[in-house]
Design an enzyme around this catalytic site. Structure first.
Site, PDB file in Angstrom:
ATOM      1  N   ALA A 241       3.898  -2.704   3.493  1.00  0.00           N
ATOM      2  CA  ALA A 241       4.609  -3.974   3.697  1.00  0.00           C
ATOM      3  C   ALA A 241       3.787  -4.948   4.529  1.00  0.00           C
ATOM      4  O   ALA A 241       2.703  -4.619   5.020  1.00  0.00           O
ATOM      5  CB  ALA A 241       5.946  -3.699   4.364  1.00  0.00           C
ATOM      6  N   HIS A 242       4.327  -6.132   4.711  1.00  0.00           N
ATOM      7  CA  HIS A 242       3.569  -7.189   5.389  1.00  0.00           C
ATOM      8  C   HIS A 242       3.283  -6.838   6.851  1.00  0.00           C
ATOM      9  O   HIS A 242       4.069  -6.219   7.521  1.00  0.00           O
ATOM     10  CB  HIS A 242       4.265  -8.548   5.281  1.00  0.00           C
ATOM     11  CG  HIS A 242       5.657  -8.629   5.773  1.00  0.00           C
ATOM     12  ND1 HIS A 242       6.355  -9.806   5.797  1.00  0.00           N
ATOM     13  CD2 HIS A 242       6.512  -7.684   6.228  1.00  0.00           C
ATOM     14  CE1 HIS A 242       7.560  -9.579   6.259  1.00  0.00           C
ATOM     15  NE2 HIS A 242       7.688  -8.321   6.516  1.00  0.00           N
ATOM     16  N   ASN A 243       2.099  -7.262   7.270  1.00  0.00           N
ATOM     17  CA  ASN A 243       1.676  -7.146   8.666  1.00  0.00           C
ATOM     18  C   ASN A 243       1.415  -5.727   9.140  1.00  0.00           C
ATOM     19  O   ASN A 243       1.292  -5.486  10.349  1.00  0.00           O
ATOM     20  CB  ASN A 243       2.692  -7.833   9.597  1.00  0.00           C
ATOM     21  CG  ASN A 243       2.742  -9.327   9.338  1.00  0.00           C
ATOM     22  OD1 ASN A 243       3.640  -9.815   8.674  1.00  0.00           O
ATOM     23  ND2 ASN A 243       1.717 -10.025   9.780  1.00  0.00           N
TER      24      ASN A 243
END
Lengths: 351, 351, 351
Positions: A241-243
């Site tokens: 997922a993001h980050n």
């Protein structure tokens, strides 16, 4: 067909045993020890297979010097690391496809995109404005690459993979079919009765020597980037997922996922079908056993396992022992109450 | 629109009840019993729906002879197996797309590839050297097939699926979009501080009458093959790792995965979101309930369930009953200690 | 580069603090509070970040009026809702790609298909008979759309997505790459020793303002339709099985799946890696924590969590506390037996 002599020449530090004329023994493939009726070479990777090795019909067997002692009389190729030697023999019989510099005439490549020397571009590929592909790479049929994507040298990009704009990937990147890089992270703000999109303007940044399986997804960061270090290996259907910030040489097995902003130290290993909750941190060398759903960050390097139990492996073993006790816990509770009755204690059940 | 008489003719062994003139009753679709305002045919598949059947506005209802007894007065089509009859009626109203032998002019087919009679090849398809597609098949738009792939007769290949070299598939194979076959298995050897790739040179071998959902992955074997028997049905996002051997008529529901070298007997059923650990064996007819993470091989045919609990269904039911007791286990322990105190026992807590 | 004055003009109800000349302060991106060495704007979304805000090098910080009080002296842009303001600033610096009405010459569009005004059609796209795409949409490279599909205005369709026939989707639909819509539901009848296909003739119907991640699957209904309401947001690798009815504004995080015929009320939130069993119903506003495998329908709106435990969050917290007790449950049981012995009770272990 290759002679054992040819095979031997491939393997640094290899020593042949019980074979006076390796140039006269021909092999044409690698097979397990118990295989029948073929001129094959095999390997013994642990003591558990020594008996199979003794009984094997293999023309020759790759073995460590330690295991070789236990297999007297057989034709053995004694090597420092059996599995590394095995890799070389496998590649000898099954050479990987190499790039040839052909660019499919139907590929749609933006005039500003740069394609490195000797790189193969498959059919029905698109490559967007300002994107750069390194040399000696193979971009599989149907791959779609948006603008400003960078992929390094010696890449092997599987069929129908998709790369969103701004994704940056190092050298020797391998990915199998139908994976997606740089799609938006999952970020919404609830306001006015609905989920409002938070624009995802970070990127995906991947190091060198990374391999990703088929049908994986790596999302772009929200504001900063999603980063994956060097030497990471992901199995099929892995979701990042993001980050997330993934260190170097991290292993993630099939169908596991990292929720947003997870940090993984170097050499972390995550088994299959694991779910790592958002914002967790795993320190270098942490191992998460397959099928684990992790909800808190373990503080120390260890093997962790279990559905949200946060147990290390010895505690998990004790947990398992007690499952049979949980199944009859109500009966033990009844016995506690009988004991209490006998002692004149009269209490309601707790809640 | 079809008359009931036409419908009746489709169904072997069907008997009409309470309907003197089936040629005058017209139906144009299948709908659930409780639907309104349409000339529809319906079906009753269990006793639970008998009241719905009695109140249904359906022009006719498919029913077993047993259930028909409970629905007096209604127009019934009594059949030996309701769901098989239902299938035929559904196909009558919604015929499946058939191949027409058209090959898209933009498809890129290697001159050595062989395409069977009457097979449709969609747009932007690639078929590699030496690959063979059977007759009466439909290869969907965007499908990518590498070299030396064999797919049998009557295949239905979903859009954008990818087949790596050497994959062999039997007749009547169906797969939905974006699935990947024959990507490398996940095999690495840790040495010299990094994960070194073990070449994956086995193949994917799939039998006849197999159906695979969308976005699935089946990996090629490491040295030997990954094999899937006849009549298997896999739902969406199912992952089969390298060297699995799946028997015949195996069901695997959505988002479940087999880790490497799992062996499934015939007629095994695995529910959704299950994770089966590597090297496990399930004997013929074993059922694994959805959401189960399995870590050991159950020895006998049974229904198993639970997060790594290895419980059969009756034990699992007892386990569930005791969850409310686990929640207050600390309070029961306190009571054990009170009892001990009363008896003059003074012990530290175990660990 | 934009001046703070320009930024301020984007934000309804914004008020600048501690900044006499916003036209002289230039910013060129949004970054986290702790970033260094760039002319950036930042934001503070909760009390936890107030200290970071105080020490931040940001040229200006978006803050609520409440948090602004705690950050004296800094250049602040006080806004009614920080994250909504943040969205606008992010879009200002990273404008999203807009449609331009270009239709790739290699796209294969059936003559009966209708494409709305100003819609972009990418390379290697196919659009089947009778399908309709709204205006101002972007159909990404490699997207495959069968016949009789409807997609509304302002759509953003990711690369290589696949849409099966009959799928109907509302306005402002976004989906990322490699997702599949309208593949067959997983329905088979066991008879005559094999699993016989139940034709899946329902459709996929999706409302307005829905966003779906990469590599997702939504299956068509068996007889009736699979429906998804307005404003739903699904993360990557989400699987929606046949005949699910998803309400409005439902959130489903990554790698979660709904088995067949699940009904979700409005505003349900499902965390990542959840498995919801078939035929369950979640009432409006129910929250299922990530990593949960749900096997029964909770009757009331609450937060539920746990492997099949059906626990609400307070009970789950108590459950967690007791895990350390389960690990030594066998030792407590031994102590119960010692107590019984002391009291002259002699019982076999329960089973």
């Amino acid at each position: 067909m290759s002679s054992l002599k040819t095979i031997l020449a491939l393997l640094e530090g290899a020593e042949l045993k019980n074979c006076p004329a390796p140039e006269n023994i021909e092999v044409d493939k690698v097979l397990p020890l118990t295989s029948k009726n073929a001129k094959f070479i095999s390997f013994v990777s642990s003591k558990a297979f020594v008996n199979d090795a003794k009984a094997s019909e293999a023309a020759a067997i790759l073995a460590s010097s330690e295991l070789a002692e236990l297999i007297p009389g057989k034709v053995l190729i004694v090597v420092p690391q059996v599995e590394l030697a095995l890799s070389k023999v496998l590649l000898h019989f099954s050479p990987q496809k190499q790039p040839d510099g052909k660019i499919a005439t139907n590929a749609v490549i933006h005039p500003t995109a740069k394609i490195g020397e000797n790189t193969t571009i498959g059919n029905f590929v698109t490559i967007g404005e300002g994107s750069v592909i390194g040399k000696n790479s193979i971009i599989g049929d149907g791959v779609k690459i948006e603008h400003n994507v960078t992929i390094g040298d010696d890449a092997r990009i599987g069929m129908n993979c998709a790369f969103y704009h701004g994704t940056k990937i190092g050298d020797r990147f391998t990915v199998f079919a139908n994976s997606t890089f740089g799609g938006d992270g999952f970020g919404f703000v609830f306001a006015n009765g609905k989920h409002n999109k938070l624009p995802q303007v970070g990127r995906v940044i991947i190091g060198d020597d990374v391999e990703v399986g088929a049908n994986c997804t790596v999302d772009r960061g929200a504001i900063t980037d999603t980063t994956i270090g060097n030497g990471c290996k992901f199995d099929n259907m892995v979701h990042i997922a993001h980050n997330c910030n993934v260190g170097n040489h991290v292993i993630i097995a099939g169908q596991s996922g990292l929720a947003g902003s997870v940090t993984l130290g170097n050499y972390v290993i995550i088994g299959g079908a694991c779910a790592i909750s958002d914002h967790l941190t795993l320190v270098e060398g942490t191992i998460i056993a397959g099928g684990t759903s992790l909800r808190t960050s373990p503080k120390t390097k260890d093997v962790y396992i279990g559905w949200d139990l946060g147990l290390n492996f010895p505690d998990f073993q004790k947990y398992r022992v007690n499952i049979k006790n949980i199944v009859v816990l109500n009966k033990w509770i009844k016995r506690i109450k009988e004991v209490e009755k006998k002692l004149g204690i009269d209490l309601p059940d707790p809640n």
